[in-house]
Design a protein around this motif. Sequence first.
Motif, PDB file in Angstrom:
ATOM      1  N   ARG A  12     -10.344 -47.814 -36.877  1.00 48.50           N
ATOM      2  CA  ARG A  12      -9.628 -48.549 -35.839  1.00 48.50           C
ATOM      3  C   ARG A  12      -8.272 -47.889 -35.553  1.00 48.50           C
ATOM      4  O   ARG A  12      -7.876 -47.722 -34.405  1.00 48.50           O
ATOM      5  CB  ARG A  12      -9.447 -50.000 -36.296  1.00 48.50           C
ATOM      6  N   ASN A  17      -9.094 -48.128 -30.864  1.00 46.58           N
ATOM      7  CA  ASN A  17      -9.915 -49.040 -30.086  1.00 46.58           C
ATOM      8  C   ASN A  17     -10.959 -49.668 -31.002  1.00 46.58           C
ATOM      9  O   ASN A  17     -11.634 -48.968 -31.754  1.00 46.58           O
ATOM     10  CB  ASN A  17     -10.578 -48.245 -28.961  1.00 46.58           C
ATOM     11  N   THR A  19     -13.885 -51.161 -30.326  1.00 48.53           N
ATOM     12  CA  THR A  19     -15.270 -50.801 -30.011  1.00 48.53           C
ATOM     13  C   THR A  19     -15.587 -49.389 -30.479  1.00 48.53           C
ATOM     14  O   THR A  19     -16.655 -49.145 -31.055  1.00 48.53           O
ATOM     15  CB  THR A  19     -15.519 -50.926 -28.490  1.00 48.53           C
ATOM     16  N   ASP A  20     -14.675 -48.462 -30.245  1.00 45.88           N
ATOM     17  CA  ASP A  20     -14.877 -47.086 -30.701  1.00 45.88           C
ATOM     18  C   ASP A  20     -14.925 -47.032 -32.224  1.00 45.88           C
ATOM     19  O   ASP A  20     -15.706 -46.274 -32.803  1.00 45.88           O
ATOM     20  CB  ASP A  20     -13.763 -46.179 -30.183  1.00 45.88           C
ATOM     21  N   GLU A  22     -16.055 -49.320 -34.212  1.00 41.59           N
ATOM     22  CA  GLU A  22     -17.379 -49.788 -34.634  1.00 41.59           C
ATOM     23  C   GLU A  22     -18.404 -48.662 -34.543  1.00 41.59           C
ATOM     24  O   GLU A  22     -19.230 -48.487 -35.446  1.00 41.59           O
ATOM     25  CB  GLU A  22     -17.819 -50.973 -33.777  1.00 41.59           C
ATOM     26  N   ASP A  23     -18.337 -47.883 -33.470  1.00 36.92           N
ATOM     27  CA  ASP A  23     -19.239 -46.746 -33.323  1.00 36.92           C
ATOM     28  C   ASP A  23     -19.013 -45.714 -34.418  1.00 36.92           C
ATOM     29  O   ASP A  23     -19.965 -45.175 -34.988  1.00 36.92           O
ATOM     30  CB  ASP A  23     -19.055 -46.080 -31.955  1.00 36.92           C
ATOM     31  N   ASP A  76      -4.454 -53.901 -28.871  1.00 39.25           N
ATOM     32  CA  ASP A  76      -5.748 -54.326 -29.374  1.00 39.25           C
ATOM     33  C   ASP A  76      -5.776 -54.437 -30.898  1.00 39.25           C
ATOM     34  O   ASP A  76      -6.796 -54.784 -31.459  1.00 39.25           O
ATOM     35  CB  ASP A  76      -6.837 -53.324 -28.978  1.00 39.25           C
TER      36      ASP A  76
END
Length: 164
Positions: A12, A17, A19-20, A22-23, A76
């Motif tokens: 993170r 980010n 979402t990134d 998590e990927d 975020d």
Amino acid sequence: MPHLDDAYSLARWLTGNATDAEDVVQDACLRALASLESAEVAHPRAWLMAITRNAAFTWLAKNRPRDLVLAGGAEDAEIYDGASPHCDEPSPESALIEAADRSSVEAAIAALPLPFREALVMREVNGLSYREIADATGAPIGTVMSRLARARALLIDRLGRGSL
């Protein structure tokens, strides 16, 4: 699985980010699972952090232009509530001051150069030892200590000046 939250936290901060991140963590877990049988893992947490770090840098190389300066996306950032549980609710004023302080610290961390930010996050957020950070990053322990000292000095300077 016990180190998944630490891996996500590192990803993170590196990607800036959720979402990134998590990927990146998903990719790191797949890499770790694929190499689990052939790897000798003395320190599982540092091992997973190294895989997560490498997965994040691979992801950044593919998805972000090289000339982009990563600022971390402090808006975020996850809000960490390290306060001990009390029955009393904080006053709205103290909650607002705490949120502003937290936001300032997150913005200052996000503004650090990437090598300093990753060392600081691994140490202060994830609680890794200097040796574990050195193992995860592939840097000598002296370099890790130097990066942490410089990161802390930059944070003190930025937060002390109040110019974020």
